[in-house]
Structures are given as C-alpha cells and as structure tokens.
Write an enzyme that holds these catalytic residues in place. Sequence first.
Site, PDB file in Angstrom:
ATOM      1  N   HIS A 224      -1.432  -1.176  -4.111  1.00 15.82           N
ATOM      2  CA  HIS A 224      -2.713  -0.979  -3.587  1.00 15.82           C
ATOM      3  C   HIS A 224      -2.634   0.345  -3.287  1.00 15.82           C
ATOM      4  CE1 HIS A 224      -6.110  -2.177  -0.963  1.00 15.82           C
ATOM      5  NE2 HIS A 224      -5.806  -1.546  -0.091  1.00 15.82           N
TER       6      HIS A 224
ATOM      7  N   SER B 137       0.658  -1.130  -0.036  1.00 18.15           N
ATOM      8  CA  SER B 137      -0.051  -0.022   0.144  1.00 18.15           C
ATOM      9  C   SER B 137       1.098   1.256  -0.051  1.00 18.15           C
ATOM     10  CB  SER B 137      -0.871   0.120   1.374  1.00 18.15           C
ATOM     11  OG  SER B 137      -1.499   1.335   1.441  1.00 18.15           O
TER      12      SER B 137
ATOM     13  N   ASP C   2      -4.834   3.509  -1.287  1.00 23.12           N
ATOM     14  CA  ASP C   2      -5.906   3.808  -0.389  1.00 23.12           C
ATOM     15  C   ASP C   2      -6.448   5.172  -0.572  1.00 23.12           C
ATOM     16  OD1 ASP C   2      -5.989   1.223   1.202  1.00 23.12           O
ATOM     17  OD2 ASP C   2      -3.944   1.573   1.776  1.00 23.12           O
TER      18      ASP C   2
ATOM     19  N   MET D 136      -9.104   7.840   0.613  1.00 25.08           N
ATOM     20  CA  MET D 136      -9.903   8.247   2.004  1.00 25.08           C
ATOM     21  C   MET D 136     -10.529   9.373   1.686  1.00 25.08           C
ATOM     22  SD  MET D 136      -7.819   6.596   4.868  1.00 25.08           S
ATOM     23  CE  MET D 136      -6.979   5.128   4.871  1.00 25.08           C
TER      24      MET D 136
END
Lengths: 218, 218
Positions: A34, A9, A36, A38
Amino acid sequence: MALKGIAPSILAADFARLGEEVGTVLAAGARVIHVDVMDGHFVPPITMGDLVVKAIADQVHEANAKIDVHLMIERPEEQIRAFAKAGADSITVHAEATPHLHYALQAIKEAGCLSGVAINPGTPAEAISAVQADMVLCMTVNPGWGGQAFLDSSIAKLQRIRELIGDTPAVQVDGGIGKETAARCAAAGATVFVAGTAVFGTQNPAAAVKAISTATNG
Amino acid sequence: MALKGIAPSILAADFARLGEEVGTVLAAGARVIHVDVMDGHFVPPITMGDLVVKAIADQVHEANAKIDVHLMIERPEEQIRAFAKAGADSITVHAEATPHLHYALQAIKEAGCLSGVAINPGTPAEAISAVQADMVLCMTVNPGWGGQAFLDSSIAKLQRIRELIGDTPAVQVDGGIGKETAARCAAAGATVFVAGTAVFGTQNPAAAVKAISTATNG
C-alpha cells in the site's frame, strides 16, 4: 483479480532502505503493498509520489504482488496516468477530493488499473452509491494526522457499505489496523487490511504480517 | 555556515536503496544533499515529503553534511516546521508560490534553518530584491517537467542576482547542471550546484560528484 488480505503501508517503513523493507513483508506473505500519497493540500503532510512506485514496482511484481496506490490528494484525476505508468496495479481516489468522482474512476480503469473509491470518517457510506469501483476504502481514522485510534463507528459503516455494493467488490480498511481491529473489520465485511505502524513500527514486521493475516483468515 | 559546492539531488536516486545512494555521494565529497519536494500543485509531479528527510538526516549529519530542502509547493509556509523538525538544515521557498514571501523566510529562520528564495526562469531577478535570505536559488530550467536543457539566459540572470545581493549570500543553480554548465554558472556567481541526473543517472555517481566539484573549484 481483486486485492485481498494484508496490505502493509510503506508510509511507516524506513525510507533509507525501502527495498529491503518491502522485501521483508513480501517474504512474509503480503501480496499487496500500500502506497500512501499525500500532497499537503487534501491532507496536511506531503509523503511520496510516483517515483516511489517506480522504485519498487519490479520487486513487487516479481513476487506476484500488487501495488495499491491511495491518493490522498486534491485533483486526483490529474495524477492517475503518472501512477499507472509508474507501475500501480490499483488506484484509489477520495470521494471528498474531486467533484469528478465518476470521471476519475473511469480514468483509472482506462489506465488499466483496478479502481478504488475512498471515504473519510465524516463521509456517509452513501457517498459511494452512484459510482462503481473494484474496491471501496473505508477510512477507519482521519487520514493525515498521526497517532489516532481506530474508530468504532467504522464497523457499522462497513456493514452499510456491504449492503450498498454487494459481495463482489473488495472493501479495504485503513487506520489503526492491528490484528484485533482487522478481525473485527473482517467480520463486518472488509477484505483488505492496510497496516502501517502495526507492521513496520514493530521489531518484527514479518511476524506482524503473519499475525494480521491469521487474524483475518488470510 | 553557507551551503557550498555540489548538491546532489536525490530526486534522481534509486528510492529502493536511498541510504546507499546518499552514502555514495557523501563518500565522494558532497557536503550538501538536495531534496526536491513537489506537491502536484505548484508543479505537476508529487515527489517526496518530510519522511524522506527524516530517513536520511542522521546519515547526512554524521558525515558533517547538510540537508537542503527545495519546496516546490503551494503554501510553503505551512510545511516549514515539518521539514525543520525532520532534519532540514536549509529550506528554500519559491517567490512565485506564496504571497507571503517575507513571512515564509522569517519562519524558516525562526525554525533554525538557513533560508532560501527561489525564482523560476520566467521570474525576473528583481523578484528577490525586497527580501533577505541566506541563499538565492536561480532555476536554470522550469521545475517539474523532465528532460529540459540548461537555459542560457540563466547566466545573465545570475550576474544580475549578484549585483542585487552582493557577495555574501549563497547562489544556487538547479536544472540541466553538469560539469560544463556548472563551470559557466560558477563564473557568473553561483556557489551551489544542484545535480540530479548528472550524478545519479550515471554509471558512476562518485566520479560525477568529483568531476562537477573540480569544474567549479570545489
């Protein structure tokens, strides 16, 4: 083709030299990167958007690797096109984030990506039982708050997810994943292992990628 | 000390090599680095969060320059601490984004940052007249949608803002800013000039920084 193996990530990478950090883990054998995402609403932090996917897409695809986007955002169905266009290969949405989970997964497939459905620690495995996806993401910590330890209750949940979906779909784990927790998750049915701090937070990210890959027979 | 001069927006930079891009504009004389934070709610895109500020903070501060954070997000008051902690020197919130504008500006000052209040093209200058801030940001396009041209109506709004706030606070313009529009805005009272594509979208970002600085007597 289904995602498989370690998925570093970039949330834990150095954003001043992201291309270099991604290059390191690709060279060490990672074939899933990956991302992420948000939005400060579904979870407290704001992290990154499709411009980051766009910035690394060519580099990742030239290495024959995939960009795996994890949307920890409200109204995820509104962002699917943007991330697909930026170069995402798979897009995962949270069952808790939208009343339109089936629609969102369909939209991901129609955008030409692999579809994923994620569930938080407080959500039962059964929350995914009315939809079909290429991947189920079982959160092994609560997303959006730092410094949490792997939740042991995840192991039983992974086994229940496998009972519900069978052997074909990928099962991803995310949160507190290092070589020991990854091995335990693999034994319970997980096939994709997101690791952030355990990779980019170490002195030697390449060695960390290899250690987690070995621990999960990757 | 008030922000002044050109403020290159990293929104248009190459995120695979952000440190290098920031280094280029700092070397060309920019003393403000503008960070466009979008949450996919106040505006359609999701862009970047405090982790990006953290990644470039040391580099920017070592050059005696400032990190200027523009929050295009709902509930901005919830993100102020995170951005201040990451290294922001100034934080701007939109008048349209919160019913608690006075509170948000106080929170920015209490976090040790310069405070800014932004208004969209459809918001009258008078929207800022009940608050005090170190900077007023007059949006010269609608934020969140790409490819828009500088709105000529901005010039009269800038003059009205100066009438309302006097000579002391900084006045920032953002959207469609190149050397010609920057010069027109400077003549109408603007003192800080955000430029994204006009800097990082060119073959020679350093030359673009210098040209816009010269055009605004920076």
